[in-house]
Write a protein that holds these residues in place. Structure first.
Motif, PDB file in Angstrom:
ATOM      1  N   PHE A   1     -11.191  15.772  23.979  1.00 46.57           N
ATOM      2  CA  PHE A   1     -11.852  16.802  24.785  1.00 46.57           C
ATOM      3  C   PHE A   1     -13.161  17.209  24.129  1.00 46.57           C
ATOM      4  O   PHE A   1     -13.326  17.064  22.923  1.00 46.57           O
ATOM      5  CB  PHE A   1     -10.941  18.028  24.992  1.00 46.57           C
ATOM      6  N   ASN A   2     -14.098  17.684  24.940  1.00 41.42           N
ATOM      7  CA  ASN A   2     -15.377  18.132  24.403  1.00 41.42           C
ATOM      8  C   ASN A   2     -15.264  19.574  23.926  1.00 41.42           C
ATOM      9  O   ASN A   2     -14.750  20.440  24.632  1.00 41.42           O
ATOM     10  CB  ASN A   2     -16.477  18.012  25.461  1.00 41.42           C
ATOM     11  N   ARG A   3     -15.770  19.801  22.716  1.00 37.05           N
ATOM     12  CA  ARG A   3     -15.762  21.148  22.149  1.00 37.05           C
ATOM     13  C   ARG A   3     -17.147  21.756  22.309  1.00 37.05           C
ATOM     14  O   ARG A   3     -18.096  21.318  21.660  1.00 37.05           O
ATOM     15  CB  ARG A   3     -15.440  21.086  20.655  1.00 37.05           C
ATOM     16  N   GLY A   4     -17.252  22.760  23.166  1.00 34.90           N
ATOM     17  CA  GLY A   4     -18.544  23.420  23.384  1.00 34.90           C
ATOM     18  C   GLY A   4     -18.489  24.862  22.939  1.00 34.90           C
ATOM     19  O   GLY A   4     -17.570  25.599  23.315  1.00 34.90           O
ATOM     20  N   VAL A   5     -19.424  25.273  22.120  1.00 36.13           N
ATOM     21  CA  VAL A   5     -19.489  26.676  21.707  1.00 36.13           C
ATOM     22  C   VAL A   5     -20.847  27.232  22.103  1.00 36.13           C
ATOM     23  O   VAL A   5     -21.885  26.627  21.794  1.00 36.13           O
ATOM     24  CB  VAL A   5     -19.310  26.831  20.179  1.00 36.13           C
ATOM     25  N   HIS A   6     -20.823  28.357  22.808  1.00 43.53           N
ATOM     26  CA  HIS A   6     -22.076  28.988  23.212  1.00 43.53           C
ATOM     27  C   HIS A   6     -22.052  30.477  22.881  1.00 43.53           C
ATOM     28  O   HIS A   6     -21.078  31.167  23.169  1.00 43.53           O
ATOM     29  CB  HIS A   6     -22.307  28.833  24.725  1.00 43.53           C
ATOM     30  N   SER A   7     -23.123  30.951  22.263  1.00 43.91           N
ATOM     31  CA  SER A   7     -23.274  32.391  22.071  1.00 43.91           C
ATOM     32  C   SER A   7     -24.703  32.796  22.381  1.00 43.91           C
ATOM     33  O   SER A   7     -25.660  32.119  21.988  1.00 43.91           O
ATOM     34  CB  SER A   7     -22.926  32.800  20.637  1.00 43.91           C
ATOM     35  N   LEU A   8     -24.818  33.915  23.072  1.00 45.80           N
ATOM     36  CA  LEU A   8     -26.149  34.431  23.418  1.00 45.80           C
ATOM     37  C   LEU A   8     -26.912  34.883  22.173  1.00 45.80           C
ATOM     38  O   LEU A   8     -28.144  34.912  22.179  1.00 45.80           O
ATOM     39  CB  LEU A   8     -26.010  35.641  24.357  1.00 45.80           C
TER      40      LEU A   8
ATOM     41  N   ILE B   1     -23.022  22.786  20.246  1.00 45.00           N
ATOM     42  CA  ILE B   1     -23.169  24.207  19.918  1.00 45.00           C
ATOM     43  C   ILE B   1     -24.522  24.674  20.444  1.00 45.00           C
ATOM     44  O   ILE B   1     -25.553  24.050  20.177  1.00 45.00           O
ATOM     45  CB  ILE B   1     -23.075  24.466  18.397  1.00 45.00           C
ATOM     46  N   SER B   2     -24.497  25.758  21.228  1.00 45.91           N
ATOM     47  CA  SER B   2     -25.718  26.274  21.836  1.00 45.91           C
ATOM     48  C   SER B   2     -25.831  27.754  21.533  1.00 45.91           C
ATOM     49  O   SER B   2     -24.906  28.519  21.824  1.00 45.91           O
ATOM     50  CB  SER B   2     -25.652  26.042  23.351  1.00 45.91           C
ATOM     51  N   VAL B   3     -26.954  28.167  20.951  1.00 44.05           N
ATOM     52  CA  VAL B   3     -27.111  29.583  20.605  1.00 44.05           C
ATOM     53  C   VAL B   3     -28.471  30.112  21.060  1.00 44.05           C
ATOM     54  O   VAL B   3     -29.455  29.363  21.153  1.00 44.05           O
ATOM     55  CB  VAL B   3     -26.993  29.820  19.073  1.00 44.05           C
ATOM     56  N   GLY B   4     -28.493  31.411  21.369  1.00 42.94           N
ATOM     57  CA  GLY B   4     -29.769  32.095  21.576  1.00 42.94           C
ATOM     58  C   GLY B   4     -30.355  31.999  22.961  1.00 42.94           C
ATOM     59  O   GLY B   4     -31.451  32.508  23.204  1.00 42.94           O
ATOM     60  N   SER B   5     -29.640  31.350  23.905  1.00 44.79           N
ATOM     61  CA  SER B   5     -30.155  31.244  25.271  1.00 44.79           C
ATOM     62  C   SER B   5     -29.070  31.653  26.249  1.00 44.79           C
ATOM     63  O   SER B   5     -27.880  31.597  25.929  1.00 44.79           O
ATOM     64  CB  SER B   5     -30.593  29.811  25.569  1.00 44.79           C
ATOM     65  N   GLY B   6     -29.482  32.077  27.438  1.00 46.04           N
ATOM     66  CA  GLY B   6     -28.526  32.356  28.504  1.00 46.04           C
ATOM     67  C   GLY B   6     -28.917  31.627  29.761  1.00 46.04           C
ATOM     68  O   GLY B   6     -28.548  32.025  30.861  1.00 46.04           O
TER      69      GLY B   6
ATOM     70  N   VAL C   1     -27.104  26.249  28.525  1.00 43.51           N
ATOM     71  CA  VAL C   1     -25.842  26.958  28.257  1.00 43.51           C
ATOM     72  C   VAL C   1     -24.661  26.529  29.111  1.00 43.51           C
ATOM     73  O   VAL C   1     -23.510  26.788  28.745  1.00 43.51           O
ATOM     74  CB  VAL C   1     -26.042  28.486  28.402  1.00 43.51           C
ATOM     75  N   LEU C   2     -24.920  25.902  30.263  1.00 41.09           N
ATOM     76  CA  LEU C   2     -23.816  25.336  31.047  1.00 41.09           C
ATOM     77  C   LEU C   2     -23.572  23.980  30.391  1.00 41.09           C
ATOM     78  O   LEU C   2     -24.144  22.964  30.761  1.00 41.09           O
ATOM     79  CB  LEU C   2     -24.204  25.216  32.525  1.00 41.09           C
TER      80      LEU C   2
END
Ligand code: GTP
Ligand code: SPV
Ligand code: MN
Length: 590
Positions: free
Chosen positions: A170-177, A197-202, A207-208
């Motif tokens: 499975f794909n592990r995706g982590v996002h935080s604004l 891992i995606s940070v700092g954007s909305g 982020v999707l």
């Protein structure tokens, strides 16, 4: 509510690790149900993440305003973290995986304190498709959760599909604004770990994580290893009055017409012709037992460009966004509806613009951001193709490449064969658009519309395309189109939109072996008499000649640009493509 924990221990362990790092106040395990969605929509409105629109005019519709510093994809902060820089290649921004994990973990430390951490399970692709993939996105953004339910097959069925096996992929995706700060905005891919891992954007594509990050960057990496294709392509069906049906896949760069082409309505005299949509942005394609290429759309919704969308230009999109739609960065009218530049009818006398400021027709600023978007479920599309959920996908008769070129590129031409087609895709170029931050309107090479989305070395990607061609005993024909050629005064020569059917008809007829063309140095181009011109308005014979012309001076310049591009990728350009370039040069010189 929020208790839908999956059974898979590997998922639970990973979520626990992210929890220990980010320290959220609570965890919300999403199940994708309507009740959950209604509850989260209410929460989003209460927290000011969404504005509920006039429910009589637009049932189920909401407006989101992103931070004005955060309105598009950020290519310069998008990283491919492969063990070596060579694997990411010259067109990607590379960073060392260990260093990047450590940098990101530093930023994520305690980042969700006092906030809710959502765990979003989702499936990309028809559930039973051999290409289908399960992903989980951990996010602290309600907008992301609500959008993921539109854009993917989100919810409990993803965890059911994954099952309990500890080694299930499975794909592990982590996002935080974080604090939505452009200086701490990173969209990072770890292809070897199937992790993002995606940070700092909305915003959208940042982020999707299902979309550009998984379904293109990570998927293209997997596709190369496994022998299939993950492409930035729409997929449409064309059915003639005689019942002949063809499917076509087309790669145009961001904001260059995929959504519009995928749901076009043909001119009036195309009585009995039907265009249907499989997908508007991404195609996953594999070789079938019959040696043809078969495509599925991994997504469940459309994240489409709003400005320019009208009942005149794209009625099917307009009908799709009448309900159940999340709008981002459009204007809000005084009666609780939405407005944007290029919508039908008069501009409102007053509105609130995408930044939240008062707006009138006298304002200098645009009411809607040029990259404002709608997220709408594909089930809303009146011309959704009945085979959209088929596990096997649909057979592709033609592949179309295209860009936004004000000069040089004819309205349409056909490649001589697969290798020539791969060359045409590899060197294609387009004017940049508002879909990514940076200059707009600058011509740049965007191979197969994948420049920002190829998750590995672009030279290897070209090689992969050539290899796939060798395995296809019944390959699609390859074409190039350009809806955006301009006259000396800067006006579009071609009306575009529904009239693109005329070009599509020529393409389909070619697949049936019946349309005429003239062989030129760059490919086979229809003569005016080979195109259906019935009732075509606003295109004079001179304009048509201009649209179909191969101008030697323009092509001299074009060839130089193509050479320069390949030189920038040296030494990893496949020999076959260098050979194609040489042949093009010889044909042009003749
Ligand atoms: P992404 O979602 O960014 O990948 O974009 P897309 O390729 O789906 O582009 P889309 O169909 O949303 O079109 C982008 C813009 O181009 C819109 O403003 C459209 O109105 C405009 N456009 C689309 N097709 C045509 C056409 O045939 N001619 C002209 N002149 N403009 C077009
Ligand atoms: C694109 O930019 O090609 C899009 C929009 O389709 S986004 O999802 O933001 O990447
Ligand atoms: Mn796109």
């Amino acid at each position: 509510m929020g208790e839908n924990k999956p059974a898979n221990k590997a998922v639970l362990n990973w979520v626990h690790e992210v929890e220990s790092l980010t320290k959220p106040e609570n965890i919300f395990w999403c199940d994708g149900s309507k009740e959950e969605n209604d509850y989260l929509l209410g929460e989003a409105c209460r927290q000011g993440v969404l504005i509920k629109l006039n429910q009589e005019k637009r049932p189920g519709c909401y407006l989101h305003r992103s931070n004005p510093n955060d309105v598009a994809r950020v290519e310069q902060f998008t990283l491919i973290c492969t063990p070596t820089e060579e694997e990411a290649g010259p067109t990607n921004h590379w960073a060392d995986p260990a260093e990047t994990y450590s940098k990101l973990h530093g930023m994520l430390k305690g980042a969700m304190r006092g906030r809710t951490m959502f765990v979003v399970p989702y499936i990309m692709g028809p559930v039973e498709s051999p290409l289908a993939k399960v992903g989980y996105e951990i996010t602290d953004s309600l907008y992301v959760v609500l959008s993921m339910r539109v854009m993917t097959r989100m919810g409990a069925r993803a965890s059911e599909k994954l099952g309990e096996k500890p080694d299930a992929e499975f794909n592990r995706g982590v996002h935080s604004l974080l604090d939505v700060n452009p200086e701490r905005r990173w969209i990072c891919h770890f292809p070897q770990d199937n992790a993002i891992i995606s940070v700092g954007s909305g915003y959208g594509g940042n982020v999707l994580l299902s979309k550009k990050c998984l379904a293109l960057r990570i998927a293209s990496y997997l596709a190369q290893k496994q022998g299939w294709l993950a492409e930035h392509m729409l997929i449409l069906g064309v059915e003639s009055p005689k019942g002949e049906k063809h499917y076509v896949a087309a790669a145009f760069p961001s904001a260059c017409g995929k959504t519009n082409f995928a749901m076009l309505i043909p001119p009036k005299h195309y009585d009995g012709w039907k265009i249907t949509t499989i997908g508007d942005d991404i195609a996953w394609m594999q070789i079938g037992a019959d040696g043809r290429l078969y495509a599925v759309n991994p997504e469940n919704g459309y994240f489409g460009v709003v400005p320019g969308t009208s009942y005149k230009s794209n009625p099917n999109a307009m009908r799709s966004i009448e309900r159940d739609t999340i709008f981002t960065n459009v204007a809000l009218t005084d009666d609780g509806d939405v407005w944007w530049e290029g919508k039908d009818g008069e501009a409102p006398q007053h509105a609130i613009d995408w930044r939240g400021n008062d707006w009138t027709p006298a304002s200098k600023e645009k009411a809607a951001h040029p990259n404002s978007r709608f997220a709408t479920p594909m089930q809303n599309n009146p011309v959704l193709d009945p085979h959209v959920d088929d596990a096997a996908g649909v057979p592709i008769s033609a592949i179309i490449f295209g860009g936004r070129r004000s000069d040089t590129m004819p309205l349409v031409f056909r490649a001589f064969d697969w290798q020539h087609g791969v060359y045409i895709g590899a060197v294609m170029a387009s004017e940049t658009t508002a879909a990514a931050t940076g200059a707009v309107g600058k011509v740049r090479r965007d191979p197969m519309a994948m420049l920002p989305f190829c998750g590995y070395n672009i030279g290897d990607y070209f090689r992969h395309w050539l290899k796939i061609g060798k395995r296809l005993t019944n390959p699609p024909l390859i074409f190039h189109v350009n809806w955006f050629r301009k006259d000396a005064e800067g006006h579009y020569l071609w009306p575009g939109f529904g009239d693109n059917m005329r070009v599509l008809k020529w393409i389909i007829d070619r697949c049936e072996g019946r349309s005429g063309a003239q062989k030129t140095a760059v490919g086979c181009i229809p003569r005016p008499e080979d195109l259906d011109l019935e009732d075509l308005e606003g295109v004079s014979p001179e304009q048509l000649d201009k649209l179909l012309a191969v101008d030697p001076a323009e092509w001299e310049k074009e060839l130089a640009g193509e050479k320069e591009f390949f030189a920038s990728l040296a030494p990893n350009v496949p020999e076959e493509l260098l050979g194609q370039m040489q042949q093009l040069e010889e044909r042009l010189r003749r």
